[in-house]
Design a protein around this motif. Structure first.
Motif, short mmCIF file in Angstrom:
data_model
loop_
_atom_site.label_atom_id
_atom_site.label_comp_id
_atom_site.label_asym_id
_atom_site.label_seq_id
_atom_site.Cartn_x
_atom_site.Cartn_y
_atom_site.Cartn_z
N ASP A 196 0.79 -1.23 0.00
CA ASP A 196 0.00 0.00 0.00
C ASP A 196 0.83 1.28 0.00
OD1 ASP A 196 0.99 -0.32 2.54
OD2 ASP A 196 -0.96 -0.59 3.50
N GLN A 197 2.15 1.17 -0.12
CA GLN A 197 2.99 2.37 -0.10
C GLN A 197 4.16 2.22 -1.05
OE1 GLN A 197 4.17 3.33 3.93
NE2 GLN A 197 2.08 3.23 4.71
N LEU A 198 4.79 3.34 -1.36
CA LEU A 198 6.04 3.34 -2.12
C LEU A 198 7.16 3.82 -1.21
CD1 LEU A 198 5.09 4.80 -5.64
CD2 LEU A 198 5.08 2.42 -4.86
N ASP A 199 8.23 3.06 -1.19
CA ASP A 199 9.41 3.44 -0.42
C ASP A 199 10.46 4.03 -1.34
OD1 ASP A 199 11.52 3.46 1.60
OD2 ASP A 199 12.31 1.72 0.52
N ALA A 242 11.29 11.45 -7.64
CA ALA A 242 10.23 11.03 -8.57
C ALA A 242 10.75 10.04 -9.61
CB ALA A 242 9.66 12.26 -9.27
N THR A 243 11.91 9.45 -9.36
CA THR A 243 12.49 8.48 -10.30
C THR A 243 11.84 7.12 -10.09
OG1 THR A 243 14.60 9.66 -10.32
CG2 THR A 243 14.62 7.35 -11.02
N PRO A 244 11.15 6.57 -11.09
CA PRO A 244 10.40 5.33 -10.90
C PRO A 244 11.20 4.15 -10.33
CG PRO A 244 9.73 6.38 -12.94
CD PRO A 244 10.89 7.16 -12.42
N CYS A 245 12.44 3.96 -10.81
CA CYS A 245 13.21 2.81 -10.33
C CYS A 245 13.72 3.00 -8.91
CB CYS A 245 14.37 2.50 -11.27
SG CYS A 245 15.61 3.80 -11.41
N ASN A 246 13.51 4.18 -8.32
CA ASN A 246 13.85 4.39 -6.91
C ASN A 246 12.64 4.25 -6.01
OD1 ASN A 246 15.86 5.20 -4.88
ND2 ASN A 246 14.66 7.08 -4.70
N LEU A 247 11.46 4.03 -6.61
CA LEU A 247 10.21 3.91 -5.86
C LEU A 247 9.82 2.43 -5.78
CD1 LEU A 247 8.28 6.88 -7.52
CD2 LEU A 247 9.68 6.91 -5.44
N VAL A 248 9.94 1.86 -4.60
CA VAL A 248 9.72 0.43 -4.40
C VAL A 248 8.38 0.20 -3.72
CG1 VAL A 248 10.61 -1.69 -3.36
CG2 VAL A 248 12.21 0.05 -4.20
N PRO A 249 7.47 -0.56 -4.33
CA PRO A 249 6.19 -0.85 -3.70
C PRO A 249 6.36 -1.81 -2.53
CG PRO A 249 6.40 -2.07 -5.76
CD PRO A 249 7.59 -1.17 -5.67
N VAL A 250 5.94 -1.40 -1.34
CA VAL A 250 6.14 -2.20 -0.14
C VAL A 250 4.91 -2.13 0.76
CG1 VAL A 250 8.66 -1.91 -0.12
CG2 VAL A 250 7.21 -0.24 1.06
N CYS A 251 4.92 -2.94 1.80
CA CYS A 251 3.87 -2.87 2.80
C CYS A 251 4.19 -1.75 3.79
CB CYS A 251 3.73 -4.20 3.54
SG CYS A 251 5.15 -4.62 4.59
N PHE A 295 7.84 1.57 7.21
CA PHE A 295 8.03 2.16 8.53
C PHE A 295 9.38 1.75 9.12
CE2 PHE A 295 7.74 1.79 13.17
CZ PHE A 295 7.42 3.09 13.51
N GLN A 296 9.72 0.47 8.99
CA GLN A 296 10.97 -0.03 9.56
C GLN A 296 12.19 0.63 8.91
OE1 GLN A 296 11.73 -2.10 12.09
NE2 GLN A 296 9.62 -2.48 12.66
N LYS A 297 12.17 0.71 7.59
CA LYS A 297 13.31 1.28 6.88
C LYS A 297 13.34 2.80 7.04
CE LYS A 297 15.34 1.75 2.24
NZ LYS A 297 14.90 3.12 1.94
N HIS A 298 12.20 3.43 6.88
CA HIS A 298 12.03 4.88 6.99
C HIS A 298 13.14 5.59 6.22
CE1 HIS A 298 10.31 8.49 8.43
NE2 HIS A 298 11.26 8.79 9.29
N ARG A 299 13.93 6.40 6.89
CA ARG A 299 14.97 7.16 6.20
C ARG A 299 16.37 6.63 6.53
NH1 ARG A 299 14.06 13.56 6.43
NH2 ARG A 299 16.04 13.39 5.30
N GLN A 300 16.42 5.35 6.91
CA GLN A 300 17.74 4.80 7.19
C GLN A 300 18.61 4.84 5.94
OE1 GLN A 300 18.21 1.28 9.67
NE2 GLN A 300 16.01 1.22 9.96
N ALA A 301 19.86 5.12 6.13
CA ALA A 301 20.77 5.21 5.00
C ALA A 301 20.95 3.85 4.35
CB ALA A 301 22.13 5.75 5.46
#
Length: 285
Positions: free
Chosen positions: A110-113, A126-135, A140-146
Motif C-alpha cells: 500500500d505504499q512506495l518506499d 520522482a524516479t520510478p526505479c527508486n520507488l519500491v512498492p512495499v507494505c 516504517f521499519q526502513k524509513h529514512r535509514q541510509a
C-alpha cells in the motif's frame, strides 16, 4: 525478496504528466529545466544499480549537477503521492506491479518506499526505479535509514535477487513447541562472511527477524489448534510428515528462504536432534 520488473516509464514521463498542473510559474519552469539532468541521473542510477554499485552513483557528479532539487521532492509529494495529484496514476501503477511486498511477502502493498530516501537524495524523489512498492511495516521499519554501501548495502528489488541457496533458518524448541528465533546461516568458507553480513543487515533494517518470529509463532498456534479440532493429538511421525509436506510445498512456491519454509525446516531439525522422545502435539497436559 521478490525481484520486481522495472517500471516501463521514466522520470520525464512522471514530470511531464503533472507539469501543467503546477500553478507557480517559477516552480514549473524550474521543474521543466531539471528534466534533462533528472534523466541523466536516472540512467546513471540504473547503470550503477545493475552493477550492484550504488556507492559509485552517490560518488558521481550526477547528483551534484542537479543541485538540491527541492522542487522535485515537492512535486512527488503534491503531484505523485497525493491521491488527487495529476501524476498519481504513476504511483498507483508502480504499486500495482507488486502482488506481494517484495521485502517480506505481505499481501498488503500500500505504499512506495524511496530506496534512496527523498530527504537525502531529492534528485531521485520522482524516479520510478527508486520507488519500491512495499507494505506499511517495511516502509516504517526502513524509513529514512541510509542505504549503507559496500558489504552492508541493502538489496534493491528492481536490480538484485537474494541468494538462491538456503540462508534463512529458524530455531525451534519442541517442549513446548515454539519458535525461538530466526537467523542467517551460511555453511560456507570465510569468503561467505560478506554476504552473511549483508543479509543480516538487510533483515535487521526491515525488522524481519522479529516480524518473522511473530508470524512463525502464529503458524504454530494454528497448527496446534488444527490438531485439537480433529479431536486427536498428532504424534511425532504425523507431525514430521506434515512439516515435510509444508516445507516442500512452500519452498516450491515461495522459495527456500521464505519464513514459513525456514519454520518447517526448523521443526524437522528440532525433532531430529532431540535426545528424548518429543511430546505429541495437541495432547492433553
Amino acid at each position: 525478496m521478490t525481484v520486481l520488473p522495472l517500471p516501463p516509464f521514466s522520470v520525464s514521463d512522471v514530470i511531464a504528466c503533472g507539469l501543467s498542473s503546477v500553478t507557480d510559474a517559477g516552480r514549473q519552469a524550474s521543474l521543466a529545466g531539471l528534466v534533462p539532468c533528472l534523466l541523466a541521473a536516472e540512467n546513471a542510477y540504473k547503470y550503477e544499480a545493475a552493477r550492484e554499485n550504488l556507492e559509485g552513483l552517490l560518488a558521481s557528479s550526477h547528483i551534484s549537477q542537479c543541485g538540491a532539487c527541492p522542487e522535485v521532492e515537492w512535486y512527488y509529494t503534491h503531484k505523485v503521492a497525493d491521491r488527487r495529484g495529476a501524476a498519481r496514476g504513476y504511483y498507483d501503477a508502480i504499486k500495482a506491479a507488486a502482488q506481494v511486498c517484495p521485502i517480506c511477502g505481505d499481501p498488503e502493498v500500500d505504499q512506495l518506499d524511496h530506496f534512496l530516501d527523498k530527504g537525502s537524495y531529492p534528485v531521485f524523489a520522482a524516479t520510478p526505479c527508486n520507488l519500491v512498492p512495499v507494505c506499511q511495516a517495511c516502509n516504517f521499519q526502513k524509513h529514512r535509514q541510509a542505504v549503507t554501501m559496500g558489504e552492508r548495502q541493502l538489496f534493491q528489488p528492481y536490480f538484485e535477487a537474494l541468494p538462491g541457496f538456503v540462508w534463512l533458518e529458524a530455531e525451534v524448541s519442541i517442549d513446548p513447541l515454539a519458535v525461538k528465533s530466526y537467523y542467517v546461516s551460511i555453511g560456507a568458507p570465510d569468503d561467505a562472511q560478506p554476504i552473511k553480513e549483508r543479509l543480516t543487515h538487510w533483515m535487521t533494517t526491515y525488522g524481519l527477524f522479529r516480524r518473522f518470529l511473530l508470524r512463525g509463532q502464529e503458524d504454530l498456534v494454528q497448527l496446534q489448534d488444527q490438531s485439537k479440532t480433529v479431536g486427536k493429538a498428532l504424534g511425532t511421525s504425523q507431525l514430521m510428515q506434515i512439516c515435510r509436506s509444508m516445507e516442500k510445498r512452500i519452498s516450491a512456491t515461495r522459495g527456500p528462504n521464505h519464513w514459513r519454509t525456514a519454520l518447517y525446516r526448523g521443526i524437522i531439525r528440532a525433532y531430529r536432534s532431540a535426545d528424548a522422545a518429543p511430546p505429541t502435539l495437541g495432547a492433553s497436559p
